[in-house]
Design a protein around this motif. Structure first.
Motif, PDB file in Angstrom:
ATOM      1  N   ASP A  58       0.813  -1.218   0.000  1.00  0.00           N
ATOM      2  CA  ASP A  58       0.000   0.000   0.000  1.00  0.00           C
ATOM      3  C   ASP A  58       0.845   1.266   0.000  1.00  0.00           C
ATOM      4  O   ASP A  58       0.421   2.291  -0.541  1.00  0.00           O
ATOM      5  N   ARG A  59       2.029   1.198   0.593  1.00  0.00           N
ATOM      6  CA  ARG A  59       2.845   2.407   0.674  1.00  0.00           C
ATOM      7  C   ARG A  59       3.272   2.915  -0.694  1.00  0.00           C
ATOM      8  O   ARG A  59       3.699   4.063  -0.821  1.00  0.00           O
ATOM      9  N   LEU A  60       3.184   2.080  -1.724  1.00  0.00           N
ATOM     10  CA  LEU A  60       3.526   2.531  -3.067  1.00  0.00           C
ATOM     11  C   LEU A  60       2.422   3.373  -3.690  1.00  0.00           C
ATOM     12  O   LEU A  60       2.617   3.947  -4.766  1.00  0.00           O
ATOM     13  N   ASP A  61       1.259   3.481  -3.025  1.00  0.00           N
ATOM     14  CA  ASP A  61       0.166   4.289  -3.573  1.00  0.00           C
ATOM     15  C   ASP A  61       0.598   5.728  -3.802  1.00  0.00           C
ATOM     16  O   ASP A  61       0.146   6.374  -4.752  1.00  0.00           O
ATOM     17  N   ARG A  67       9.883   4.900  -8.572  1.00  0.00           N
ATOM     18  CA  ARG A  67      10.002   4.060  -7.387  1.00  0.00           C
ATOM     19  C   ARG A  67       9.205   2.769  -7.550  1.00  0.00           C
ATOM     20  O   ARG A  67       9.661   1.684  -7.161  1.00  0.00           O
ATOM     21  N   LYS A  68       8.016   2.855  -8.126  1.00  0.00           N
ATOM     22  CA  LYS A  68       7.201   1.657  -8.353  1.00  0.00           C
ATOM     23  C   LYS A  68       7.920   0.695  -9.300  1.00  0.00           C
ATOM     24  O   LYS A  68       7.940  -0.519  -9.075  1.00  0.00           O
ATOM     25  N   ALA A  69       8.508   1.245 -10.359  1.00  0.00           N
ATOM     26  CA  ALA A  69       9.208   0.403 -11.329  1.00  0.00           C
ATOM     27  C   ALA A  69      10.397  -0.294 -10.687  1.00  0.00           C
ATOM     28  O   ALA A  69      10.642  -1.489 -10.918  1.00  0.00           O
ATOM     29  N   GLU A  70      11.154   0.437  -9.863  1.00  0.00           N
ATOM     30  CA  GLU A  70      12.308  -0.158  -9.188  1.00  0.00           C
ATOM     31  C   GLU A  70      11.875  -1.273  -8.241  1.00  0.00           C
ATOM     32  O   GLU A  70      12.509  -2.341  -8.199  1.00  0.00           O
ATOM     33  N   TYR A  71      10.829  -1.014  -7.490  1.00  0.00           N
ATOM     34  CA  TYR A  71      10.354  -2.028  -6.539  1.00  0.00           C
ATOM     35  C   TYR A  71       9.915  -3.290  -7.278  1.00  0.00           C
ATOM     36  O   TYR A  71      10.286  -4.403  -6.890  1.00  0.00           O
ATOM     37  N   LEU A  72       9.120  -3.110  -8.334  1.00  0.00           N
ATOM     38  CA  LEU A  72       8.636  -4.264  -9.090  1.00  0.00           C
ATOM     39  C   LEU A  72       9.792  -5.052  -9.695  1.00  0.00           C
ATOM     40  O   LEU A  72       9.840  -6.284  -9.598  1.00  0.00           O
ATOM     41  N   ALA A  73      10.743  -4.361 -10.310  1.00  0.00           N
ATOM     42  CA  ALA A  73      11.877  -5.047 -10.933  1.00  0.00           C
ATOM     43  C   ALA A  73      12.688  -5.817  -9.894  1.00  0.00           C
ATOM     44  O   ALA A  73      13.065  -6.976 -10.102  1.00  0.00           O
ATOM     45  N   GLY A  74      12.954  -5.175  -8.752  1.00  0.00           N
ATOM     46  CA  GLY A  74      13.743  -5.830  -7.717  1.00  0.00           C
ATOM     47  C   GLY A  74      13.071  -7.063  -7.154  1.00  0.00           C
ATOM     48  O   GLY A  74      13.694  -8.121  -6.994  1.00  0.00           O
ATOM     49  N   ARG A  75      11.772  -6.948  -6.860  1.00  0.00           N
ATOM     50  CA  ARG A  75      11.060  -8.096  -6.306  1.00  0.00           C
ATOM     51  C   ARG A  75      10.905  -9.200  -7.342  1.00  0.00           C
ATOM     52  O   ARG A  75      10.953 -10.387  -7.017  1.00  0.00           O
ATOM     53  N   ALA A  76      10.727  -8.851  -8.602  1.00  0.00           N
ATOM     54  CA  ALA A  76      10.575  -9.860  -9.651  1.00  0.00           C
ATOM     55  C   ALA A  76      11.846 -10.693  -9.799  1.00  0.00           C
ATOM     56  O   ALA A  76      11.785 -11.932  -9.891  1.00  0.00           O
ATOM     57  N   VAL A  77      13.020 -10.045  -9.808  1.00  0.00           N
ATOM     58  CA  VAL A  77      14.259 -10.823  -9.946  1.00  0.00           C
ATOM     59  C   VAL A  77      14.559 -11.581  -8.653  1.00  0.00           C
ATOM     60  O   VAL A  77      15.162 -12.656  -8.694  1.00  0.00           O
ATOM     61  N   ALA A  78      14.148 -11.035  -7.507  1.00  0.00           N
ATOM     62  CA  ALA A  78      14.362 -11.749  -6.245  1.00  0.00           C
ATOM     63  C   ALA A  78      13.549 -13.039  -6.214  1.00  0.00           C
ATOM     64  O   ALA A  78      14.039 -14.091  -5.792  1.00  0.00           O
ATOM     65  N   MET A  79      12.294 -12.968  -6.671  1.00  0.00           N
ATOM     66  CA  MET A  79      11.472 -14.170  -6.725  1.00  0.00           C
ATOM     67  C   MET A  79      12.031 -15.156  -7.741  1.00  0.00           C
ATOM     68  O   MET A  79      11.980 -16.375  -7.545  1.00  0.00           O
ATOM     69  N   SER A  96      10.585  -2.761   8.590  1.00  0.00           N
ATOM     70  CA  SER A  96      10.412  -1.377   9.043  1.00  0.00           C
ATOM     71  C   SER A  96      11.521  -0.461   8.557  1.00  0.00           C
ATOM     72  O   SER A  96      11.343   0.755   8.480  1.00  0.00           O
ATOM     73  N   ASN A  97      12.673  -1.020   8.236  1.00  0.00           N
ATOM     74  CA  ASN A  97      13.783  -0.236   7.701  1.00  0.00           C
ATOM     75  C   ASN A  97      13.904  -0.402   6.180  1.00  0.00           C
ATOM     76  O   ASN A  97      14.951  -0.157   5.602  1.00  0.00           O
ATOM     77  N   ARG A  98      12.799  -0.839   5.571  1.00  0.00           N
ATOM     78  CA  ARG A  98      12.700  -1.044   4.120  1.00  0.00           C
ATOM     79  C   ARG A  98      13.595  -2.171   3.615  1.00  0.00           C
ATOM     80  O   ARG A  98      13.911  -2.244   2.431  1.00  0.00           O
ATOM     81  N   GLU A  99      14.013  -3.043   4.525  1.00  0.00           N
ATOM     82  CA  GLU A  99      14.802  -4.193   4.121  1.00  0.00           C
ATOM     83  C   GLU A  99      13.874  -5.319   3.696  1.00  0.00           C
ATOM     84  O   GLU A  99      12.756  -5.442   4.218  1.00  0.00           O
ATOM     85  N   PRO A 100      14.290  -6.146   2.732  1.00  0.00           N
ATOM     86  CA  PRO A 100      13.448  -7.280   2.327  1.00  0.00           C
ATOM     87  C   PRO A 100      13.357  -8.321   3.435  1.00  0.00           C
ATOM     88  O   PRO A 100      14.337  -8.590   4.127  1.00  0.00           O
ATOM     89  N   ILE A 101      12.163  -8.866   3.623  1.00  0.00           N
ATOM     90  CA  ILE A 101      11.949  -9.930   4.597  1.00  0.00           C
ATOM     91  C   ILE A 101      11.848 -11.240   3.830  1.00  0.00           C
ATOM     92  O   ILE A 101      10.890 -11.482   3.098  1.00  0.00           O
ATOM     93  N   TRP A 102      12.836 -12.105   4.001  1.00  0.00           N
ATOM     94  CA  TRP A 102      12.919 -13.327   3.219  1.00  0.00           C
ATOM     95  C   TRP A 102      12.138 -14.452   3.883  1.00  0.00           C
ATOM     96  O   TRP A 102      11.937 -14.449   5.100  1.00  0.00           O
ATOM     97  N   PRO A 103      11.707 -15.424   3.089  1.00  0.00           N
ATOM     98  CA  PRO A 103      11.013 -16.579   3.666  1.00  0.00           C
ATOM     99  C   PRO A 103      11.885 -17.276   4.702  1.00  0.00           C
ATOM    100  O   PRO A 103      13.122 -17.169   4.673  1.00  0.00           O
ATOM    101  N   ALA A 104      11.250 -17.979   5.628  1.00  0.00           N
ATOM    102  CA  ALA A 104      11.984 -18.688   6.681  1.00  0.00           C
ATOM    103  C   ALA A 104      13.044 -19.598   6.079  1.00  0.00           C
ATOM    104  O   ALA A 104      12.792 -20.319   5.112  1.00  0.00           O
ATOM    105  N   GLY A 105      14.247 -19.525   6.638  1.00  0.00           N
ATOM    106  CA  GLY A 105      15.339 -20.360   6.160  1.00  0.00           C
ATOM    107  C   GLY A 105      16.113 -19.786   4.997  1.00  0.00           C
ATOM    108  O   GLY A 105      17.086 -20.391   4.544  1.00  0.00           O
ATOM    109  N   MET A 106      15.708 -18.610   4.514  1.00  0.00           N
ATOM    110  CA  MET A 106      16.380 -17.990   3.362  1.00  0.00           C
ATOM    111  C   MET A 106      17.037 -16.669   3.786  1.00  0.00           C
ATOM    112  O   MET A 106      16.624 -16.026   4.755  1.00  0.00           O
ATOM    113  N   ALA A 107      18.053 -16.278   3.066  1.00  0.00           N
ATOM    114  CA  ALA A 107      18.679 -14.963   3.229  1.00  0.00           C
ATOM    115  C   ALA A 107      18.965 -14.428   1.836  1.00  0.00           C
ATOM    116  O   ALA A 107      19.159 -15.196   0.881  1.00  0.00           O
TER     117      ALA A 107
END
Length: 246
Positions: A58-61, A67-79, A96-107
Motif C-alpha cells: 500500500d505504501r507505493l500508492d 520508485r514503483k518500477a524499481e520495486y517491481l523489478a527488484g522483487r521480480a528478480v528476487a522471486m 520497518s527499515n525497508r529491508e526485504p523480509i525473506w522466507p523462513a530459512g532464506m537470506a
C-alpha cells in the motif's frame, strides 16, 4: 528447459518489454543464486504487479512511477532467484527499515539502479548476503564519493589507479554491499568509515576491513572479500559469506 530457466524466460515475455536480459549470474558461490536483469521504466504499468505475481504494498500508492518500477523489478528478480534455488517464488515483504523480509530459512539481498536490478539468495543458515549496483560515478557524484565514502588511505590507493572513477565507484558499491549484508545480523546503522579498503583491489575481488566493532557481533579488524564486475557503465558488487564469529 529447467523450471528456473522457464521462470526467467517467462518474466521477459509476461513483462511486455519492462524486464529484459533476465539471467542468472555466476558469483562463484555453490550455495547462493544470483539473477540480474535490465528494466525499462518507460514500459512500467501498475498492472504488471498482477501480471508478474508481485504483491504491491500500500505504501507505493503515493510513490512516483520510478520508485514503483524499481520495486517491481527488484522483487521480480528476487522471486526468480528464489526459483533458481529450487524454492517456490514466494512473496518478499518489506521490513520497518525497508529491508526485504525473506522466507523462513532464506537470506538474500536486492539492488536496483538506473535500469539494472539484481538479487542474490541462499538457503544456507547463518549466511551474510549483500549485492549492490552503481553507475560509474563522474563529476559531482565522483567528488562526493571521495569526500563522504572514502578515508585518506583509500583515496591514496585509488588515486594511484589508472581508472580512478571505476575504482572509487567499486569501493563505494562494496561498502554498500557490506552494509546490506551485515545489517540483518547486527541490526545497527553504520557509516562508510566503519570499513576501509584493505589493499589494492584484485581483478575480481576487493577486501574491506572493519575499523570498528558492530554491537559486539562482528569485531573490528574482521575482513570481507567482496566480488565485483563491471557491466558496461555500471558495476555490481556482492558478498556471500558465513556470519563471522564474534
Amino acid at each position: 528447459m529447467t523450471p528456473s530457466a522457464q521462470h526467467l524466460s517467462s518474466l521477459e515475455t509476461l513483462s511486455d518489454g519492462f524486464l529484459m536480459d533476465v539471467r542468472t549470474m555466476d558469483i562463484g558461490s555453490a550455495t547462493a543464486s544470483a539473477v540480474i536483469a535490465r528494466f525499462d521504466e518507460s514500459r512500467f504499468a501498475d498492472g504488471l504487479f498482477t501480471t508478474l505475481d508481485v504483491d504491491r504494498p500500500d505504501r507505493l500508492d503515493r510513490a512516483i512511477e520510478k520508485r514503483k518500477a524499481e520495486y517491481l523489478a527488484g522483487r521480480a528478480v528476487a522471486m526468480a532467484a528464489l526459483a533458481s534455488t529450487g524454492h517456490a517464488p514466494t512473496q518478499i515483504a518489506t521490513g520497518s527499515n525497508r529491508e526485504p523480509i525473506w522466507p523462513a530459512g532464506m537470506a538474500g539481498s536486492i539492488t536496483h539502479s538506473k535500469g539494472r536490478c539484481a538479487a542474490i539468495v541462499t538457503d544456507q543458515p547463518g549466511t551474510l548476503v549483500g549485492v549492490d549496483i552503481e553507475d560509474i560515478a563522474e563529476g559531482s557524484s565522483l567528488d562526493a564519493i571521495f569526500k563522504v565514502a572514502l578515508q585518506p588511505e583509500e583515496t591514496r590507493l585509488i588515486r594511484e589507479s589508472d581508472a580512478q572513477a571505476l575504482m572509487a565507484t567499486i569501493v563505494f558499491s562494496a561498502k554498500e554491499t557490506l552494509y546490506k549484508a551485515l545489517f540483518p545480523a547486527v541490526q545497527q546503522f553504520f557509516g562508510f568509515n566503519h570499513a576501509e579498503l584493505h589493499r589494492v583491489p584484485g581483478e575480481t575481488v576487493l577486501r574491506l576491513r572493519l575499523t570498528k566493532p558492530l554491537k559486539n557481533t562482528v569485531t573490528a579488524g574482521t575482513v570481507f572479500d567482496i566480488g565485483y564486475r563491471q557491466l558496461d557503465r555500471s558495476v555490481i558488487t556482492w558478498l556471500v559469506t558465513p556470519v563471522p564469529a564474534g
